[in-house]
Design a protein around this motif. Structure first.
Motif, PDB file in Angstrom:
ATOM      1  N   LYS A 453      37.489   0.897 -72.324  1.00 50.43           N
ATOM      2  CA  LYS A 453      37.415   0.611 -73.758  1.00 50.43           C
ATOM      3  C   LYS A 453      37.488   1.907 -74.537  1.00 50.43           C
ATOM      4  CE  LYS A 453      34.622  -1.248 -77.507  1.00 50.43           C
ATOM      5  NZ  LYS A 453      34.776  -0.015 -78.331  1.00 50.43           N
ATOM      6  N   ASP A 454      38.203   1.860 -75.662  1.00 51.80           N
ATOM      7  CA  ASP A 454      38.161   2.932 -76.641  1.00 51.80           C
ATOM      8  C   ASP A 454      38.148   2.293 -78.023  1.00 51.80           C
ATOM      9  OD1 ASP A 454      40.824   2.169 -77.194  1.00 51.80           O
ATOM     10  OD2 ASP A 454      41.646   3.725 -75.888  1.00 51.80           O
ATOM     11  N   ASP A 455      38.351   3.075 -79.064  1.00 55.70           N
ATOM     12  CA  ASP A 455      38.295   2.534 -80.423  1.00 55.70           C
ATOM     13  C   ASP A 455      39.460   1.607 -80.726  1.00 55.70           C
ATOM     14  OD1 ASP A 455      36.006   3.955 -80.899  1.00 55.70           O
ATOM     15  OD2 ASP A 455      37.032   5.641 -81.863  1.00 55.70           O
ATOM     16  N   TYR A 456      40.506   1.673 -79.931  1.00 57.60           N
ATOM     17  CA  TYR A 456      41.737   0.948 -80.203  1.00 57.60           C
ATOM     18  C   TYR A 456      41.814  -0.379 -79.457  1.00 57.60           C
ATOM     19  CZ  TYR A 456      46.827   0.084 -80.286  1.00 57.60           C
ATOM     20  OH  TYR A 456      48.071  -0.476 -80.435  1.00 57.60           O
ATOM     21  N   GLU A 457      41.334  -0.391 -78.198  1.00 52.16           N
ATOM     22  CA  GLU A 457      41.472  -1.593 -77.393  1.00 52.16           C
ATOM     23  C   GLU A 457      40.503  -1.579 -76.221  1.00 52.16           C
ATOM     24  OE1 GLU A 457      45.572  -1.289 -76.259  1.00 52.16           O
ATOM     25  OE2 GLU A 457      45.114  -0.104 -74.451  1.00 52.16           O
ATOM     26  N   ALA A 458      40.356  -2.738 -75.581  1.00 46.81           N
ATOM     27  CA  ALA A 458      39.603  -2.872 -74.336  1.00 46.81           C
ATOM     28  C   ALA A 458      40.507  -3.524 -73.314  1.00 46.81           C
ATOM     29  CB  ALA A 458      38.340  -3.701 -74.543  1.00 46.81           C
ATOM     30  N   THR A 459      40.384  -3.084 -72.060  1.00 45.35           N
ATOM     31  CA  THR A 459      41.203  -3.664 -70.998  1.00 45.35           C
ATOM     32  C   THR A 459      40.310  -4.391 -70.004  1.00 45.35           C
ATOM     33  OG1 THR A 459      41.118  -1.654 -69.645  1.00 45.35           O
ATOM     34  CG2 THR A 459      42.926  -1.849 -71.229  1.00 45.35           C
ATOM     35  N   PHE A 460      40.873  -5.424 -69.407  1.00 46.60           N
ATOM     36  CA  PHE A 460      40.152  -6.280 -68.471  1.00 46.60           C
ATOM     37  C   PHE A 460      41.038  -6.543 -67.256  1.00 46.60           C
ATOM     38  CE2 PHE A 460      38.752  -7.006 -72.717  1.00 46.60           C
ATOM     39  CZ  PHE A 460      37.382  -7.237 -72.653  1.00 46.60           C
ATOM     40  N   GLN A 461      40.387  -6.790 -66.120  1.00 43.54           N
ATOM     41  CA  GLN A 461      41.110  -7.237 -64.940  1.00 43.54           C
ATOM     42  C   GLN A 461      40.438  -8.471 -64.372  1.00 43.54           C
ATOM     43  OE1 GLN A 461      41.802  -4.347 -61.889  1.00 43.54           O
ATOM     44  NE2 GLN A 461      43.393  -3.277 -63.057  1.00 43.54           N
ATOM     45  N   ALA A 462      41.234  -9.260 -63.668  1.00 40.05           N
ATOM     46  CA  ALA A 462      40.709 -10.467 -63.043  1.00 40.05           C
ATOM     47  C   ALA A 462      39.690 -10.104 -61.970  1.00 40.05           C
ATOM     48  CB  ALA A 462      41.849 -11.273 -62.438  1.00 40.05           C
ATOM     49  N   ASN A 463      38.649 -10.910 -61.894  1.00 35.92           N
ATOM     50  CA  ASN A 463      37.619 -10.764 -60.861  1.00 35.92           C
ATOM     51  C   ASN A 463      38.184 -11.296 -59.544  1.00 35.92           C
ATOM     52  OD1 ASN A 463      35.422 -11.018 -59.142  1.00 35.92           O
ATOM     53  ND2 ASN A 463      34.215 -12.319 -60.511  1.00 35.92           N
ATOM     54  N   PRO A 464      38.417 -10.411 -58.555  1.00 36.35           N
ATOM     55  CA  PRO A 464      39.000 -10.887 -57.295  1.00 36.35           C
ATOM     56  C   PRO A 464      38.056 -11.781 -56.500  1.00 36.35           C
ATOM     57  CG  PRO A 464      38.402  -8.568 -57.138  1.00 36.35           C
ATOM     58  CD  PRO A 464      38.211  -8.953 -58.563  1.00 36.35           C
ATOM     59  N   GLY A 465      36.778 -11.829 -56.905  1.00 41.04           N
ATOM     60  CA  GLY A 465      35.814 -12.673 -56.211  1.00 41.04           C
ATOM     61  C   GLY A 465      35.546 -13.996 -56.909  1.00 41.04           C
ATOM     62  N   TYR A 466      36.344 -14.309 -57.940  1.00 40.35           N
ATOM     63  CA  TYR A 466      36.137 -15.546 -58.690  1.00 40.35           C
ATOM     64  C   TYR A 466      37.070 -16.636 -58.179  1.00 40.35           C
ATOM     65  CZ  TYR A 466      35.513 -18.793 -62.580  1.00 40.35           C
ATOM     66  OH  TYR A 466      35.232 -19.900 -63.349  1.00 40.35           O
ATOM     67  N   ARG A 467      36.514 -17.587 -57.456  1.00 38.53           N
ATOM     68  CA  ARG A 467      37.246 -18.742 -56.953  1.00 38.53           C
ATOM     69  C   ARG A 467      38.581 -18.334 -56.316  1.00 38.53           C
ATOM     70  NH1 ARG A 467      35.914 -23.418 -59.619  1.00 38.53           N
ATOM     71  NH2 ARG A 467      36.913 -24.386 -57.820  1.00 38.53           N
ATOM     72  N   PRO A 468      38.587 -17.362 -55.394  1.00 40.61           N
ATOM     73  CA  PRO A 468      39.860 -16.892 -54.838  1.00 40.61           C
ATOM     74  C   PRO A 468      40.614 -18.002 -54.123  1.00 40.61           C
ATOM     75  CG  PRO A 468      38.003 -16.109 -53.523  1.00 40.61           C
ATOM     76  CD  PRO A 468      37.421 -16.729 -54.753  1.00 40.61           C
ATOM     77  N   GLU A 469      41.932 -17.926 -54.241  1.00 39.51           N
ATOM     78  CA  GLU A 469      42.845 -18.854 -53.575  1.00 39.51           C
ATOM     79  C   GLU A 469      42.617 -20.306 -53.995  1.00 39.51           C
ATOM     80  OE1 GLU A 469      42.694 -18.195 -49.391  1.00 39.51           O
ATOM     81  OE2 GLU A 469      43.123 -16.062 -49.552  1.00 39.51           O
ATOM     82  N   THR A 470      42.222 -20.476 -55.248  1.00 37.03           N
ATOM     83  CA  THR A 470      42.094 -21.813 -55.828  1.00 37.03           C
ATOM     84  C   THR A 470      42.831 -21.817 -57.165  1.00 37.03           C
ATOM     85  OG1 THR A 470      40.106 -21.434 -57.178  1.00 37.03           O
ATOM     86  CG2 THR A 470      39.777 -21.974 -54.830  1.00 37.03           C
ATOM     87  N   PRO A 471      43.152 -22.993 -57.701  1.00 38.91           N
ATOM     88  CA  PRO A 471      43.823 -23.052 -59.014  1.00 38.91           C
ATOM     89  C   PRO A 471      42.957 -22.488 -60.140  1.00 38.91           C
ATOM     90  CG  PRO A 471      44.083 -25.128 -57.831  1.00 38.91           C
ATOM     91  CD  PRO A 471      43.083 -24.325 -57.057  1.00 38.91           C
ATOM     92  N   GLU A 472      41.646 -22.349 -59.918  1.00 42.50           N
ATOM     93  CA  GLU A 472      40.737 -21.899 -60.971  1.00 42.50           C
ATOM     94  C   GLU A 472      40.676 -20.386 -61.099  1.00 42.50           C
ATOM     95  OE1 GLU A 472      39.968 -24.387 -58.837  1.00 42.50           O
ATOM     96  OE2 GLU A 472      40.327 -25.898 -60.391  1.00 42.50           O
ATOM     97  N   THR A 473      41.232 -19.652 -60.151  1.00 46.35           N
ATOM     98  CA  THR A 473      41.231 -18.204 -60.280  1.00 46.35           C
ATOM     99  C   THR A 473      42.125 -17.788 -61.439  1.00 46.35           C
ATOM    100  OG1 THR A 473      41.418 -16.152 -59.009  1.00 46.35           O
ATOM    101  CG2 THR A 473      43.205 -17.743 -58.778  1.00 46.35           C
TER     102      THR A 473
END
Length: 602
Positions: A453-473
């Motif tokens: 994060k800085d004053d201009y924007e914030a970046t995010f990445q997908a949680n690789p441990g969130y419902r892996p290999e399912t349609p909900e990831t």
């Protein structure tokens, strides 16, 4: 009978955007930044209206309506929220522009924090208001319709504590050449969900960034319990999983949550949740999201909800009143208990209901997270007991403030002494400075984690441990949220392709979207209500009910709607979008004069 107005609390400044947006102004000790626009009328008292430049349309309409009814008007227009807050704290207003969105979808949330004595954002102390809020909270929808009508009668009709303006539509626009419209949801209450979204070219999901925007770049806190405003509602909603979720039309479901199923037991004060074992906490290492291997467990649920309901669990706790009906949260260790408890609707027992559609039946309920194995029938089951029968607790559990945090990680970060906590020195869990400074300590349980994060924007990445290999990831790996304070600039960024989706589009901009072939519009009635708050200390409106009523009946909601191309809806209070009370505000010049004469006679 105790019935009075109290001075505004400092915390009222936190009502912004998705939770509530009280718009305010600048330097409280100087008039140099204040637009002092006084319009002379007849001989009625001068009414000072406080708002930000983003509220200019509403301020001008209200000014004209008050002038037409004989009032003098001064506009105190501030350029941003911080300066608005300073002016509000200094008491430089008679009326201030405010708004509230019921992001939980239940009417108790629409009133409790705002109007009950000592509520998070309340400036009122009225025993009748308090009693009606508490009465409605434990009633069924069939019962509480009349109670909320009585509440509105006390709040608006009898005392004119607020001046309702309108209910808004909720809209978002997106680039349909870039994003797959079938994957984009618009929810009446909850914040925009990122994980279902996909690019039209799915091969870009792993490489390109979904470009979004929001107004505020100064984030209150990435700890779910420490903020309830537009700076973090969307972000925390996507970073922390909850026990339940809201559908797009405000039904409480287990879909997309930490629970497979949830049920209400007989008596409406015991709630059971059977937990999933396929969600792990994410962390950030070398700027990348990683799976910690730490399962989001029942112990984390207990820890998170215990601190959510406890006003003293963290410094500057801003959401505890949402969870004050939680009494205890515990793990069930005996399957027989579930079998012996009946459902509230009498249709069966808790065990059978929790086990519905599970791949493996519930053969064992375990306390230790290491013993969980859903495939073999070993589950963790949470039992939540409320202080009284209170089905609306489920809506609060769907709120971002009920997001599940890591007990282990939060306790390792929050080693400060609460009584002597110094925000200028101590960095608590969720403080944005940890991310900005490169010491990212976040552990998130939801589909995404903030990586920078800085004053201009914030970046995010997908949680690789969130419902892996399912349609909900999460479908798109990377998300960027740019901070664009000006709504016209945000719209320009969408049209230029700099962002892919604009969440929260003004009704006055619909035509622009509809005329652009590459853009698509989604719109629906929302739970957002705009209204005006009276100053509660040191002004004539603070003391005179008659003066407040004279102002109230000066407001013509039809004229306001016309200024927004007919796309605003009537309102009477913040509960209007949720409960049809039948109350309506009708402008009445005769009543304006009647109540003003009564004010003069005082």
């Amino acid at each position: 009978m105790k019935k009075k107005l109290l001075p505004f609390l400092a915390t009222s400044a936190a009502l912004v955007l998705a939770a509530c947006s009280v718009q305010t102004e600048g330097d409280a000790n100087s008039d140099s930044n204040t637009e002092s626009n006084v319009t002379q009328s007849t001989d009625k008292t001068t009414i000072e209206i406080l708002g930000t430049s983003s509220n200019e349309t509403d301020m001008n309409i209200v000014r004209d309506q008050l002038i037409k009814n004989g009032f003098d008007v001064k506009l105190n227009t501030q350029p941003d929220y911080a300066s608005f807050s300073a002016q509000q704290d200094a008491g430089n207003y008679d009326l201030s522009l405010s708004s509230w969105t019921t992001v939980t979808g239940n009417p108790d949330y629409a009133v409790r924090s705002l109007f009950i004595t000592d509520g998070d954002y309340s400036n009122l102390s009225d025993t009748d208001v308090d009693a009606l809020i508490d009465k409605a909270a434990v009633e069924t929808p069939e019962e509480y319709q009349e109670t909320y009508k009585e509440f509105e009668d006390v709040l608006v009709t009898e005392n004119a504590y607020i001046v309702p303006l309108y209910t808004s539509l909720k809209a978002q626009a997106y680039n349909s050449e870039v994003l797959n419209g079938d994957t984009i949801r618009l929810s009446k209450s909850r914040a925009f969900a990122w994980e279902p979204v996909s690019f039209v070219d799915e091969s870009k999901n792993a490489s390109d960034s979904l470009m979004l925007t929001q107004v505020n770049g100064d984030l209150t806190s990435l700890d779910p319990v420490k903020g309830n405003d537009g700076s973090i509602n969307q972000l925390n909603t996507n970073m922390y999983v909850r026990l339940v979720n809201l559908t797009d039309d405000d039904n409480v479901v287990s879909d997309g949550s930490l629970s497979y199923n949830h049920v209400i037991a007989e008596g409406n004060s015991e709630f059971y949740f059977v937990l999933r074992d396929d969600i792990n906490f994410a962390a950030v290492e070398n700027g990348e999201a990683v799976d910690t291997g730490l399962m989001v467990s029942g112990q984390d649920v207990i820890f998170s909800l215990d601190r959510a309901k406890n006003a003293d669990s963290v410094p500057d706790h801003r959401t505890y009143s949402l969870h004050e009906h939680i009494d205890t949260v515990e793990l069930v260790t005996d399957v027989a208990e579930l079998e012996n408890v009946q459902l509230s609707d009498g249709s069966g027992n808790v065990l059978d209901a929790l086990a519905e559609d599970l791949d493996a039946p519930i053969s064992k309920t375990v306390e230790n997270a290491a013993d969980v194995n859903n495939d073999e029938g070993s589950y963790q089951v949470i039992k939540l007991t409320t202080t009284e029968a209170f089905p609306q607790v489920l809506n609060y559990l769907a709120h971002q403030s009920a997001g599940i945090v890591s007990k282990e990680q939060v306790e390792s970060i929050n080693t400060y002494d609460i009584a002597s906590f110094d925000p200028s020195v101590d960095i608590a869990y969720g403080d944005q400075r940890a991310v900005i400074n490169g010491d990212n300590h976040l552990y998130t349980s939801g589909p995404y984690i903030m990586t920078s994060k800085d004053d201009y924007e914030a970046t995010f990445q997908a949680n690789p441990g969130y419902r892996p290999e399912t349609p909900e990831t999460a479908q798109i790996k990377n998300v960027t949220v740019r901070f664009i304070a000006d709504s016209d600039s945000a719209l320009s960024a969408l049209r230029a392709g700099e962002i892919h989706l604009l969440y929260g589009l003004s009704e006055t901009k619909y035509e622009i979207i509809e005329e652009d072939d590459k853009l698509s519009l989604q719109s629906m009635p929302s739970n957002a209500v705009s209204y005006m708050l009276f100053n509660t200390s040191g002004r004539a409106v603070s003391e005179s009910e008659n003066l407040r009523k004279s102002i109230l009946f000066s407001i013509n909601q039809d004229e306001i709607n016309a200024a927004y191309n007919g796309k605003k809806l009537p309102s009477y209070s913040t509960v209007t979008p949720l409960v049809d009370t039948g109350n309506k505000l009708v402008a009445d010049p005769a009543k304006v004069e009647e109540f003003y004469e009564a004010y003069l006679a005082e």
